[in-house]
Design a protein around this motif. Structure first.
Motif, mmCIF file in Angstrom:
data_model
loop_
_atom_site.group_PDB
_atom_site.id
_atom_site.type_symbol
_atom_site.label_atom_id
_atom_site.label_comp_id
_atom_site.label_asym_id
_atom_site.label_seq_id
_atom_site.Cartn_x
_atom_site.Cartn_y
_atom_site.Cartn_z
ATOM 1 N N THR A 42 0.829 -1.205 0.000
ATOM 2 C CA THR A 42 0.000 0.000 0.000
ATOM 3 C C THR A 42 0.863 1.255 0.000
ATOM 4 O OG1 THR A 42 -1.821 -1.110 1.139
ATOM 5 C CG2 THR A 42 -1.741 1.288 1.306
ATOM 6 N N LEU A 43 1.890 1.291 0.840
ATOM 7 C CA LEU A 43 2.758 2.467 0.907
ATOM 8 C C LEU A 43 3.582 2.625 -0.359
ATOM 9 C CD1 LEU A 43 4.000 2.306 4.610
ATOM 10 C CD2 LEU A 43 2.112 3.642 3.661
ATOM 11 N N GLU A 44 3.991 1.514 -0.947
ATOM 12 C CA GLU A 44 4.762 1.583 -2.191
ATOM 13 C C GLU A 44 3.933 2.161 -3.336
ATOM 14 O OE1 GLU A 44 7.489 -2.340 -1.057
ATOM 15 O OE2 GLU A 44 5.766 -2.505 -2.419
ATOM 16 N N ALA A 45 2.618 1.914 -3.295
ATOM 17 C CA ALA A 45 1.733 2.393 -4.358
ATOM 18 C C ALA A 45 1.061 3.724 -4.022
ATOM 19 C CB ALA A 45 0.653 1.343 -4.635
ATOM 20 N N GLU A 46 1.311 4.237 -2.843
ATOM 21 C CA GLU A 46 0.645 5.461 -2.379
ATOM 22 C C GLU A 46 0.911 6.632 -3.324
ATOM 23 O OE1 GLU A 46 -1.626 7.722 -1.119
ATOM 24 O OE2 GLU A 46 -1.483 6.257 0.523
ATOM 25 N N THR A 47 -0.128 7.426 -3.584
ATOM 26 C CA THR A 47 -0.005 8.597 -4.457
ATOM 27 C C THR A 47 -0.383 9.901 -3.749
ATOM 28 O OG1 THR A 47 -2.272 8.325 -5.288
ATOM 29 C CG2 THR A 47 -0.490 7.219 -6.509
ATOM 30 N N ARG A 48 -0.795 9.831 -2.485
ATOM 31 C CA ARG A 48 -1.287 11.012 -1.790
ATOM 32 C C ARG A 48 -0.238 11.681 -0.916
ATOM 33 N NH1 ARG A 48 -6.518 8.223 0.751
ATOM 34 N NH2 ARG A 48 -5.109 6.446 0.607
ATOM 35 N N TRP A 49 1.017 11.550 -1.266
ATOM 36 C CA TRP A 49 2.071 12.136 -0.456
ATOM 37 C C TRP A 49 2.079 13.661 -0.557
ATOM 38 C CZ3 TRP A 49 3.943 8.780 2.780
ATOM 39 C CH2 TRP A 49 4.129 7.447 2.411
ATOM 40 N N LYS A 50 2.530 14.275 0.519
ATOM 41 C CA LYS A 50 2.873 15.692 0.536
ATOM 42 C C LYS A 50 4.290 15.807 1.082
ATOM 43 C CE LYS A 50 -1.855 17.293 1.471
ATOM 44 N NZ LYS A 50 -2.718 18.064 2.401
ATOM 45 N N THR A 51 5.071 16.708 0.526
ATOM 46 C CA THR A 51 6.381 16.983 1.102
ATOM 47 C C THR A 51 6.228 18.063 2.153
ATOM 48 O OG1 THR A 51 7.575 16.394 -0.920
ATOM 49 C CG2 THR A 51 8.737 17.759 0.670
ATOM 50 N N ASP A 58 12.717 27.864 5.569
ATOM 51 C CA ASP A 58 11.493 27.617 4.811
ATOM 52 C C ASP A 58 10.559 26.712 5.602
ATOM 53 O OD1 ASP A 58 12.263 29.081 2.545
ATOM 54 O OD2 ASP A 58 13.382 27.370 1.746
ATOM 55 N N PHE A 59 9.268 27.006 5.519
ATOM 56 C CA PHE A 59 8.261 26.200 6.204
ATOM 57 C C PHE A 59 7.066 26.058 5.270
ATOM 58 C CE2 PHE A 59 10.711 28.480 9.343
ATOM 59 C CZ PHE A 59 11.018 27.503 10.297
ATOM 60 N N PHE A 60 6.844 24.854 4.749
ATOM 61 C CA PHE A 60 5.685 24.638 3.888
ATOM 62 C C PHE A 60 5.399 23.149 3.754
ATOM 63 C CE2 PHE A 60 9.358 24.787 0.996
ATOM 64 C CZ PHE A 60 9.180 23.641 0.227
ATOM 65 N N GLU A 61 4.195 22.859 3.282
ATOM 66 C CA GLU A 61 3.789 21.497 2.961
ATOM 67 C C GLU A 61 3.184 21.529 1.562
ATOM 68 O OE1 GLU A 61 2.221 18.321 5.844
ATOM 69 O OE2 GLU A 61 0.398 19.167 4.957
ATOM 70 N N MET A 62 3.637 20.628 0.690
ATOM 71 C CA MET A 62 3.266 20.716 -0.710
ATOM 72 C C MET A 62 2.770 19.380 -1.251
ATOM 73 S SD MET A 62 5.586 22.146 -3.844
ATOM 74 C CE MET A 62 5.790 23.693 -2.939
ATOM 75 N N PRO A 63 1.556 19.330 -1.816
ATOM 76 C CA PRO A 63 1.071 18.098 -2.456
ATOM 77 C C PRO A 63 1.958 17.719 -3.633
ATOM 78 C CG PRO A 63 -0.732 19.640 -2.065
ATOM 79 C CD PRO A 63 0.542 20.395 -1.817
ATOM 80 N N LEU A 64 2.110 16.411 -3.835
ATOM 81 C CA LEU A 64 2.952 15.903 -4.909
ATOM 82 C C LEU A 64 2.126 15.225 -5.990
ATOM 83 C CD1 LEU A 64 5.837 14.247 -2.849
ATOM 84 C CD2 LEU A 64 5.789 16.542 -3.851
ATOM 85 N N ASP A 65 2.686 15.225 -7.176
ATOM 86 C CA ASP A 65 2.208 14.393 -8.270
ATOM 87 C C ASP A 65 3.357 13.442 -8.564
ATOM 88 O OD1 ASP A 65 1.237 13.196 -10.523
ATOM 89 O OD2 ASP A 65 1.194 14.999 -11.763
ATOM 90 N N GLY A 66 3.268 12.242 -8.027
ATOM 91 C CA GLY A 66 4.407 11.335 -8.094
ATOM 92 C C GLY A 66 5.493 11.805 -7.146
ATOM 93 N N ARG A 67 6.610 12.246 -7.708
ATOM 94 C CA ARG A 67 7.724 12.713 -6.894
ATOM 95 C C ARG A 67 8.011 14.195 -7.115
ATOM 96 N NH1 ARG A 67 10.115 7.789 -5.287
ATOM 97 N NH2 ARG A 67 12.154 8.657 -4.786
ATOM 98 N N ARG A 68 7.108 14.858 -7.827
ATOM 99 C CA ARG A 68 7.284 16.275 -8.105
ATOM 100 C C ARG A 68 6.066 17.053 -7.611
ATOM 101 N NH1 ARG A 68 11.473 17.477 -11.134
ATOM 102 N NH2 ARG A 68 10.593 19.448 -11.890
ATOM 103 N N ALA A 69 6.201 18.372 -7.520
ATOM 104 C CA ALA A 69 5.117 19.217 -7.030
ATOM 105 C C ALA A 69 3.887 19.081 -7.921
ATOM 106 C CB ALA A 69 5.562 20.669 -6.989
ATOM 107 N N ALA A 70 2.708 18.937 -7.285
ATOM 108 C CA ALA A 70 1.477 18.853 -8.052
ATOM 109 C C ALA A 70 1.243 20.136 -8.849
ATOM 110 C CB ALA A 70 0.299 18.577 -7.115
ATOM 111 N N ASP A 71 1.691 21.252 -8.304
ATOM 112 C CA ASP A 71 1.669 22.535 -9.006
ATOM 113 C C ASP A 71 3.066 22.774 -9.582
ATOM 114 O OD1 ASP A 71 1.708 25.142 -9.852
ATOM 115 O OD2 ASP A 71 0.768 25.968 -8.048
ATOM 116 N N PRO A 72 3.284 22.573 -10.880
ATOM 117 C CA PRO A 72 4.633 22.685 -11.450
ATOM 118 C C PRO A 72 5.313 24.020 -11.177
ATOM 119 C CG PRO A 72 3.121 21.692 -13.030
ATOM 120 C CD PRO A 72 2.279 22.188 -11.890
ATOM 121 N N SER A 73 4.517 25.063 -10.991
ATOM 122 C CA SER A 73 5.123 26.372 -10.758
ATOM 123 C C SER A 73 5.831 26.444 -9.404
ATOM 124 C CB SER A 73 4.057 27.472 -10.830
ATOM 125 O OG SER A 73 3.149 27.380 -9.735
ATOM 126 N N LYS A 74 5.572 25.454 -8.524
ATOM 127 C CA LYS A 74 6.178 25.455 -7.195
ATOM 128 C C LYS A 74 7.271 24.405 -7.041
ATOM 129 C CE LYS A 74 2.120 27.426 -4.926
ATOM 130 N NZ LYS A 74 1.080 27.238 -3.882
#
Length: 251
Positions: A42-51, A58-74
């Protein structure tokens, strides 16, 4: 899937005896093997990660699309995130998914781990091993450490959280110490007193406050360090603890 199960081979009396000598344990084979495999998959297939980042100012939490930012501009934010080695404060960079808080859709095996940790069977096990009847509940989050991810020294004390013990449930199938991601404990002089390399289906359990860290994942690590982590807590106010670094970080 059926409820997750603690391994019937655990010798609780021996574990309690060992914990009484030094209040930290590395417990191999904590779950029935097939159950641990399901959680790992389940963890290996997980897609809902946030960094989540608290590093270098810096202090932030960012949703991912795979291993990159879900918002490419960030994506540049993630690329620039780095620990400032001159600062003594706790800093971290890692991926997480908070269980029981950010639930979406049908429950999966990671959610089932949170249910297990709050079950009568596990709470009784934890009370027996630690000798502490104050344990009432557990919180949890899934964590993924990738190359460059790290968690610097801290002691897990957080005002109002009533944390008694920290825990790490490891679900990385294979790992080597030289890949980093080791859970290390420091003595009063700042030396590494003890440490554990991630081991599949193992539970690390330790009393709070204990000063510890997760070493940086090496650039050459060929896989991710996967775990479910959190704290065993009391519903009642915990007595005085030495507050050093507060914050909900993940191992």
């Amino acid at each position: 899937m059926p409820e997750l199960r603690l391994s019937p081979d655990l010798n609780v009396d021996d574990l309690a005896e060992a914990f009484a000598v030094r209040p930290r344990l590395h417990i191999l084979g904590i779950l029935v093997t097939g159950d641990a495999d399901v959680v790992a998959s389940t963890l290996e297939a997980e897609t809902r990660w946030k960094t989540t980042v608290a590093a270098g100012g810096d202090f932030f939490e960012m949703p991912l699309d795979g291993r990159r930012a879900a918002d490419p501009s960030k994506q540049s934010w993630l690329d620039a995130a780095a620990v400032d080695g001159e600062k003594p404060t706790t800093q971290y960079i890692f991926d997480n998914r908070r269980l029981g808080i950010e639930h979406e859709g049908e429950k999966d095996a990671a959610d089932d781990v949170l249910d297990l940790l709050n079950s009568d069977a596990f709470l009784a096990f934890a009370r027996k091993v630690t000798g502490d009847d104050r344990i009432d509940l557990a919180d949890a989050q899934a964590s993924r450490y990738r190359p460059g991810h790290v968690l610097t020294a801290h002691n897990d004390v957080a005002a109002g959280k009533n944390r008694l013990y920290g825990y790490v449930l490891n679900f990385t199938r294979e790992w080597r110490a030289d890949w980093g991601g080791n859970l290390v404990f420091y003595d009063q002089d700042g030396h590494i007193e003890h440490g554990w390399t991630p081991a599949f289906n193992a539970l690390n359990l330790f009393v709070i406050p204990t000063r510890h860290a997760v070493t940086e994942i090496a650039s050459f690590a060929p896989r991710d360090r996967l775990s479910i982590v959190g704290w065993l807590r009391s519903r009642e106010k915990v007595g005085p603890q030495t507050v050093q670094e507060a914050g909900s970080v993940a191992y």
